[in-house]
Design a protein around this motif. Structure first.
Motif, PDB file in Angstrom:
ATOM      1  N   SER A 166      40.685 -15.126  77.398  1.00  0.00           N
ATOM      2  CA  SER A 166      41.392 -15.202  78.674  1.00  0.00           C
ATOM      3  C   SER A 166      42.069 -13.880  79.036  1.00  0.00           C
ATOM      4  N   ALA A 167      42.715 -13.259  78.053  1.00  0.00           N
ATOM      5  CA  ALA A 167      43.434 -12.000  78.314  1.00  0.00           C
ATOM      6  C   ALA A 167      42.475 -10.916  78.790  1.00  0.00           C
ATOM      7  N   SER A 168      41.322 -10.801  78.132  1.00  0.00           N
ATOM      8  CA  SER A 168      40.351  -9.772  78.508  1.00  0.00           C
ATOM      9  C   SER A 168      39.718 -10.080  79.854  1.00  0.00           C
ATOM     10  N   ALA A 169      39.467 -11.359  80.129  1.00  0.00           N
ATOM     11  CA  ALA A 169      38.880 -11.736  81.421  1.00  0.00           C
ATOM     12  C   ALA A 169      39.825 -11.401  82.567  1.00  0.00           C
ATOM     13  N   ASN A 170      41.121 -11.662  82.360  1.00  0.00           N
ATOM     14  CA  ASN A 170      42.100 -11.314  83.396  1.00  0.00           C
ATOM     15  C   ASN A 170      42.241  -9.805  83.541  1.00  0.00           C
ATOM     16  N   ALA A 171      42.181  -9.088  82.419  1.00  0.00           N
ATOM     17  CA  ALA A 171      42.235  -7.623  82.477  1.00  0.00           C
ATOM     18  C   ALA A 171      41.009  -7.083  83.210  1.00  0.00           C
ATOM     19  N   GLN A 188      42.041   4.419  69.054  1.00  0.00           N
ATOM     20  CA  GLN A 188      42.585   5.774  69.236  1.00  0.00           C
ATOM     21  C   GLN A 188      41.463   6.803  69.397  1.00  0.00           C
ATOM     22  N   LEU A 189      40.368   6.585  68.672  1.00  0.00           N
ATOM     23  CA  LEU A 189      39.229   7.493  68.804  1.00  0.00           C
ATOM     24  C   LEU A 189      38.622   7.377  70.202  1.00  0.00           C
ATOM     25  N   PHE A 190      38.513   6.155  70.706  1.00  0.00           N
ATOM     26  CA  PHE A 190      38.033   5.949  72.082  1.00  0.00           C
ATOM     27  C   PHE A 190      38.908   6.720  73.076  1.00  0.00           C
ATOM     28  N   ASP A 191      40.217   6.596  72.902  1.00  0.00           N
ATOM     29  CA  ASP A 191      41.145   7.266  73.827  1.00  0.00           C
ATOM     30  C   ASP A 191      40.962   8.781  73.804  1.00  0.00           C
ATOM     31  N   ILE A 193      41.894  -2.593  90.790  1.00  0.00           N
ATOM     32  CA  ILE A 193      42.446  -1.230  90.849  1.00  0.00           C
ATOM     33  C   ILE A 193      41.383  -0.211  91.239  1.00  0.00           C
ATOM     34  N   PHE A 194      40.214  -0.300  90.620  1.00  0.00           N
ATOM     35  CA  PHE A 194      39.198   0.748  90.795  1.00  0.00           C
ATOM     36  C   PHE A 194      38.002   0.328  91.657  1.00  0.00           C
ATOM     37  N   GLY A 195      37.827  -0.949  91.891  1.00  0.00           N
ATOM     38  CA  GLY A 195      36.659  -1.409  92.626  1.00  0.00           C
ATOM     39  C   GLY A 195      36.948  -1.669  94.096  1.00  0.00           C
ATOM     40  N   SER A 196      35.906  -2.022  94.824  1.00  0.00           N
ATOM     41  CA  SER A 196      36.065  -2.410  96.223  1.00  0.00           C
ATOM     42  C   SER A 196      36.534  -3.859  96.281  1.00  0.00           C
ATOM     43  N   LEU A 197      36.923  -4.311  97.489  1.00  0.00           N
ATOM     44  CA  LEU A 197      37.353  -5.691  97.631  1.00  0.00           C
ATOM     45  C   LEU A 197      36.216  -6.657  97.300  1.00  0.00           C
ATOM     46  N   ALA A 198      34.989  -6.291  97.728  1.00  0.00           N
ATOM     47  CA  ALA A 198      33.833  -7.151  97.456  1.00  0.00           C
ATOM     48  C   ALA A 198      33.603  -7.279  95.953  1.00  0.00           C
ATOM     49  N   GLU A 199      33.717  -6.169  95.222  1.00  0.00           N
ATOM     50  CA  GLU A 199      33.536  -6.209  93.763  1.00  0.00           C
ATOM     51  C   GLU A 199      34.642  -7.032  93.100  1.00  0.00           C
ATOM     52  N   MET A 200      35.850  -6.872  93.602  1.00  0.00           N
ATOM     53  CA  MET A 200      36.969  -7.632  93.050  1.00  0.00           C
ATOM     54  C   MET A 200      36.783  -9.127  93.289  1.00  0.00           C
ATOM     55  N   GLU A 201      36.346  -9.487  94.493  1.00  0.00           N
ATOM     56  CA  GLU A 201      36.141 -10.906  94.802  1.00  0.00           C
ATOM     57  C   GLU A 201      35.006 -11.495  93.982  1.00  0.00           C
ATOM     58  N   THR A 202      33.973 -10.691  93.703  1.00  0.00           N
ATOM     59  CA  THR A 202      32.883 -11.148  92.835  1.00  0.00           C
ATOM     60  C   THR A 202      33.392 -11.395  91.417  1.00  0.00           C
ATOM     61  N   ALA A 203      34.251 -10.496  90.943  1.00  0.00           N
ATOM     62  CA  ALA A 203      34.829 -10.657  89.606  1.00  0.00           C
ATOM     63  C   ALA A 203      35.710 -11.901  89.542  1.00  0.00           C
ATOM     64  N   TYR A 204      36.439 -12.173  90.619  1.00  0.00           N
ATOM     65  CA  TYR A 204      37.285 -13.370  90.656  1.00  0.00           C
ATOM     66  C   TYR A 204      36.426 -14.636  90.655  1.00  0.00           C
ATOM     67  N   ALA A 205      35.335 -14.628  91.415  1.00  0.00           N
ATOM     68  CA  ALA A 205      34.438 -15.783  91.440  1.00  0.00           C
ATOM     69  C   ALA A 205      33.843 -16.035  90.060  1.00  0.00           C
ATOM     70  N   ARG A 206      33.513 -14.971  89.362  1.00  0.00           N
ATOM     71  CA  ARG A 206      32.962 -15.103  88.016  1.00  0.00           C
ATOM     72  C   ARG A 206      34.018 -15.682  87.061  1.00  0.00           C
ATOM     73  N   SER A 224      38.359  -2.886  77.413  1.00  0.00           N
ATOM     74  CA  SER A 224      39.658  -2.414  77.873  1.00  0.00           C
ATOM     75  C   SER A 224      39.638  -0.906  78.116  1.00  0.00           C
ATOM     76  N   PHE A 225      38.979  -0.172  77.225  1.00  0.00           N
ATOM     77  CA  PHE A 225      38.906   1.284  77.354  1.00  0.00           C
ATOM     78  C   PHE A 225      38.184   1.681  78.636  1.00  0.00           C
ATOM     79  N   PHE A 226      36.991   1.131  78.858  1.00  0.00           N
ATOM     80  CA  PHE A 226      36.222   1.486  80.052  1.00  0.00           C
ATOM     81  C   PHE A 226      36.965   1.072  81.322  1.00  0.00           C
ATOM     82  N   GLY A 227      37.635  -0.084  81.263  1.00  0.00           N
ATOM     83  CA  GLY A 227      38.383  -0.538  82.435  1.00  0.00           C
ATOM     84  C   GLY A 227      39.512   0.397  82.792  1.00  0.00           C
ATOM     85  N   LYS A 228      40.298   0.808  81.796  1.00  0.00           N
ATOM     86  CA  LYS A 228      41.421   1.714  82.048  1.00  0.00           C
ATOM     87  C   LYS A 228      40.952   3.070  82.561  1.00  0.00           C
TER      88      LYS A 228
END
Length: 421
Positions: free
Chosen positions: A193-198, A128-131, A205-218, A166-170
């Motif tokens: 697993s939950a955090s990796a998928n998040a 809550q403090l982070f938010d 949502i916020f990155g480019s397609l290249a960044e998203m594909e890199t995250a998926y490869a990771r 999760s905070f930085f991602g949102k």
């Protein structure tokens, strides 16, 4: 300003008399805050008669919602001076009260007090403090809190790291999210697993397609299985950029034979072909889906029906409806819309009764199709018009027959107006 009664009411037992209305003056100062705090505290003692720290925290939270942080501070000091036992819950409530009212220096002072005491910070309170910091864009403060926790309460780090990711991602702070992940891994902690998928979702949502594909490869290299929410997020990123070939490649890479996500992968693949009306490929992949042991669901049929309707393929549309009936899949508003729009667009509305004769038009209208379909193929005219009708409270039970009759009257009226001009 709200009255004292409205502040105390959540804390008072049912059936207790309401305290008198005592209003707050608009110009607040220390003396008026102190006076109001004493009055509230006096009423609280009379009405609640429970001297517990839980009640203290709840009272502070109530004052926070009323935007009265200085009054909350005075109540906290009064209770402390009167010997009430004060623990971490009351301190945490006061800290969040400050943070939620943009008094971050005061909130920081309370946080430092909690860290330097024997109280162990609560994960939910930290979140809550982070938010609160996030609402004001003070992301560096979150990094500072992470550093402080690592120095004083290292046992909390695994949970705090996940909360921070999760905070930085949102918030769309992908670079800070990456730095936090690297720091987390360097300390020997692993991501679940939950955090990796998040993590992948935030990049979609916020990155480019290249960044998203890199995250998926990771994610693949870590041997963590991509779950339904991750699949949807990545697919939606491709759909919004109209990268339907890339979408198909992604779905095949995930594995079309996966059973734990139902028909999602196949439906998205069919959607990638329907988007460009590649009808032969659409039919071929549909047959492969059935041969692979998957039973088509409502979304599967409606993807095909929408494509057939827009292409005015009446025979294929009717065969699809027969197949639905054979599989005992109940049509929804989208299915009916495919039939109505196809016939009216080709100006063969006189044959509409025949087309609908094998469908149960007396059923209550509903929409059960996966919304991702509308991101690609949109909503038909009948579907869009009917949704506005369904919002009317005059008729609670809209059947397909009523909706079709109302829609046809609307079309007839608009046609008459056009020819009159």
């Amino acid at each position: 300003m709200e009255v004292i009664g409205s502040i105390l009411s959540p804390l008072c037992p049912l059936g207790s008399p309401k305290p008198k209305h005592l209003r707050v003056r608009s110009q607040q100062n220390d003396s008026s805050n102190r006076a109001l705090a004493r009055k509230i505290l006096r009423h609280w003692k009379q009405e609640v008669n429970q001297n517990t720290t839980t009640d203290c925290a709840a009272l502070i939270q109530s004052l926070s919602r009323k935007n009265l942080p200085h009054v909350a501070q005075e109540i906290f000091l009064e209770m402390k001076s009167e010997g009430f036992p004060i623990d971490g819950s009351a301190l945490s409530a006061l800290m969040l009260c400050y943070a939620d009212n943009n008094l971050f220096l005061e909130a920081q002072a309370i946080w430092d007090q909690i860290l330097n005491s024997s109280f162990v910070p609560n994960i939910q309170i930290v979140s809550q403090l982070f938010d609160a910091y996030g609402r004001m864009g003070q992301f560096d403060e979150v990094i500072r809190i992470l550093h402080q926790v690592s120095m004083r309460h290292s046992s909390l780090l695994p949970e705090i790291y996940l909360v921070a990711l999760s905070f930085f991602g949102k918030q769309g702070q992908l670079e800070m999210m990456e730095n936090t992940l690297r720091d987390m891994i360097s300390r020997g902690f692993s991501i679940d697993s939950a955090s990796a998928n998040a993590f992948l979702m935030y990049y979609s949502i916020f990155g480019s397609l290249a960044e998203m594909e890199t995250a998926y490869a990771r994610l693949k290299r870590s041997r963590i299985l991509i779950e339904e929410e991750g699949i949807r997020a990545v697919s939606l990123a491709y759909i919004k950029r109209k990268k339907f070939y890339s979408l198909g490649e992604f779905l095949r890479d995930v594995g079309l034979r996966r059973r734990n996500v139902g028909n999602l992968l196949w439906n998205l693949l069919l959607l990638s072909y329907a988007a460009n009306f590649k009808m032969k490929s659409l039919q071929r992949e549909f047959l492969r889906m059935v041969e692979s042991g998957f039973n088509p669901d409502l979304t599967t049929f409606n993807i095909r029906s929408l494509a057939f309707s827009k292409m005015s393929l009446f025979w294929d549309l009717h065969v699809s409806l027969e197949h639905m009936k054979h599989e005992k899949v109940v049509p929804d508003l989208v299915t009916y819309g495919c039939v109505v729009d196809a016939y009216l667009d080709r100006r063969v509305g006189m044959n509409l009764d025949f087309a609908l004769s094998k469908m149960n038009v007396h059923d209550s209208a509903r929409v059960a199709t996966d919304p991702v379909v509308f991101e690609v193929l949109g909503k038909g005219d009948f579907h869009s018009s009917s949704e506005s009708f369904l919002e009317f409270k005059k008729w609670k039970n809209w059947t397909y027959r009523k909706l079709i009759a109302t829609y046809l009257k609307k079309k007839c009226r608009s046609s008459q107006i056009f020819w009159n001009y």
